[in-house]
Design a protein around this motif. Sequence first.
Motif, short mmCIF file in Angstrom:
data_model
loop_
_atom_site.label_atom_id
_atom_site.label_comp_id
_atom_site.label_asym_id
_atom_site.label_seq_id
_atom_site.Cartn_x
_atom_site.Cartn_y
_atom_site.Cartn_z
N SER A 197 8.84 13.79 92.25
CA SER A 197 8.09 14.88 92.87
C SER A 197 8.90 15.55 93.97
O SER A 197 9.88 14.98 94.48
N ILE A 198 8.48 16.74 94.35
CA ILE A 198 9.22 17.57 95.31
C ILE A 198 8.33 17.88 96.50
O ILE A 198 7.18 18.28 96.35
N THR A 199 8.87 17.66 97.68
CA THR A 199 8.20 17.98 98.95
C THR A 199 9.11 18.92 99.71
O THR A 199 10.32 18.66 99.82
N LYS A 200 8.55 20.00 100.23
CA LYS A 200 9.39 20.99 100.90
C LYS A 200 9.00 21.15 102.37
O LYS A 200 7.81 21.24 102.70
N LEU A 201 10.01 21.20 103.23
CA LEU A 201 9.83 21.50 104.64
C LEU A 201 10.70 22.69 105.02
O LEU A 201 11.81 22.86 104.49
N THR A 202 10.20 23.50 105.90
CA THR A 202 10.98 24.60 106.48
C THR A 202 11.18 24.31 107.96
O THR A 202 10.22 24.00 108.67
N VAL A 203 12.41 24.37 108.41
CA VAL A 203 12.75 24.09 109.80
C VAL A 203 13.25 25.38 110.45
O VAL A 203 14.25 25.96 110.02
N THR A 204 12.54 25.82 111.47
CA THR A 204 12.90 27.04 112.17
C THR A 204 13.13 26.72 113.64
O THR A 204 12.20 26.31 114.34
N ASP A 205 14.36 26.87 114.07
CA ASP A 205 14.73 26.56 115.45
C ASP A 205 14.22 25.19 115.89
O ASP A 205 13.66 25.03 116.99
N GLY A 206 14.39 24.19 115.03
CA GLY A 206 14.02 22.84 115.36
C GLY A 206 12.56 22.48 115.12
O GLY A 206 12.18 21.32 115.28
N ARG A 207 11.75 23.44 114.72
CA ARG A 207 10.34 23.19 114.46
C ARG A 207 10.13 23.00 112.95
O ARG A 207 10.49 23.88 112.17
N TYR A 208 9.54 21.87 112.59
CA TYR A 208 9.35 21.51 111.19
C TYR A 208 7.98 21.94 110.69
O TYR A 208 6.96 21.69 111.36
N ARG A 209 7.95 22.54 109.51
CA ARG A 209 6.69 22.88 108.85
C ARG A 209 6.72 22.32 107.43
O ARG A 209 7.71 22.49 106.71
N VAL A 210 5.64 21.65 107.04
CA VAL A 210 5.55 21.13 105.68
C VAL A 210 4.93 22.22 104.80
O VAL A 210 3.78 22.60 104.98
N ASP A 211 5.70 22.71 103.83
CA ASP A 211 5.22 23.76 102.94
C ASP A 211 4.38 23.20 101.80
O ASP A 211 3.37 23.78 101.42
N TYR A 212 4.81 22.09 101.22
CA TYR A 212 4.00 21.39 100.23
C TYR A 212 4.48 19.96 100.10
O TYR A 212 5.61 19.62 100.49
N TYR A 213 3.59 19.12 99.56
CA TYR A 213 3.82 17.67 99.48
C TYR A 213 3.57 17.18 98.07
O TYR A 213 2.56 17.55 97.44
N ASN A 214 4.51 16.39 97.53
CA ASN A 214 4.27 15.68 96.27
C ASN A 214 3.98 16.64 95.11
O ASN A 214 3.08 16.42 94.31
N ASN A 215 4.76 17.70 95.03
CA ASN A 215 4.58 18.72 93.98
C ASN A 215 5.22 18.21 92.69
O ASN A 215 6.42 17.98 92.64
N THR A 216 4.40 18.03 91.65
CA THR A 216 4.91 17.48 90.40
C THR A 216 4.95 18.51 89.27
O THR A 216 5.74 18.38 88.33
N THR A 217 4.10 19.51 89.34
CA THR A 217 4.04 20.49 88.25
C THR A 217 3.91 21.93 88.73
O THR A 217 4.12 22.85 87.96
N GLY A 218 3.51 22.12 89.98
CA GLY A 218 3.23 23.47 90.47
C GLY A 218 4.48 24.30 90.69
O GLY A 218 5.61 23.82 90.64
N LYS A 219 4.25 25.58 90.96
CA LYS A 219 5.33 26.52 91.20
C LYS A 219 6.06 26.15 92.49
O LYS A 219 5.46 25.78 93.49
N LEU A 220 7.38 26.31 92.46
CA LEU A 220 8.20 26.04 93.64
C LEU A 220 8.66 27.34 94.26
O LEU A 220 8.81 28.37 93.58
N ASN A 221 8.91 27.31 95.55
CA ASN A 221 9.50 28.46 96.23
C ASN A 221 10.54 27.97 97.24
O ASN A 221 10.72 26.78 97.40
#
Length: 221
Positions: A197-221
């Motif tokens: 599975s795929i989990t995505k985080l975006t880090v902006t100037d040291g601040r972490y944001r979780v975009d999605y968690y445990n994505n197994t079939t859904g669309k990715l960005n």
Amino acid sequence: MATVELYLVRHGQTYLNKYFRIQGWSDSPLTDKGIADADNAGARLAKIPFAAAYASDTNRAQTTAKHILAANQTLTPAALQTEVGFREENFGYYEGLDSGFTWHAVGSPVGLNSFNAMIRELTIEKTKDMFKAQDPYHDAENNEEFWARVQPALDRVMAAASDGDKVLIASHSTTIRSIVSKFNKKIDISVPVENGSITKLTVTDGRYRVDYYNNTTGKLN
């Protein structure tokens, strides 16, 4: 403002996963299903233009990452870097034991009979501390020890990245759960992280944001 996207992938199924054995710092090869898990993640991530790729120093994470990169349109397996900080939690004395027995042995004194129940009721941070306390050798990692290696690994990845980079990290279930928990307490991490599975985080100037968690079939960005 610098922004970096991190794609965290749990390794494919291993033989110890298949046999329901505890696998933290222990390691075992991917099963045929595990190879398929990695190839499926690679197909889903093929068009992501990765600027860098990391895996923990376990065989299962590195094999998974190499299969993902073999399908990628930007990086090749030769670009893979090893980062020991992204290892799984160290379960100490409990390594290699039957998982159902272990979760019951550790959790039943507080009325909890599964790892997911412990995470849901106690938090993943306190669950690590409980494993450390109940390990007769005290070799299991507590939460402080776990983050003493994981956060510097994240910091090293970010220090090497440039604005706009997308980075692959092949890691492990409890490590991914713990990272998500640290940066978004609203996500239910008692839901297990699936192999591949795929989990995505975006880090902006040291601040972490979780975009999605445990994505197994859904669309990715």
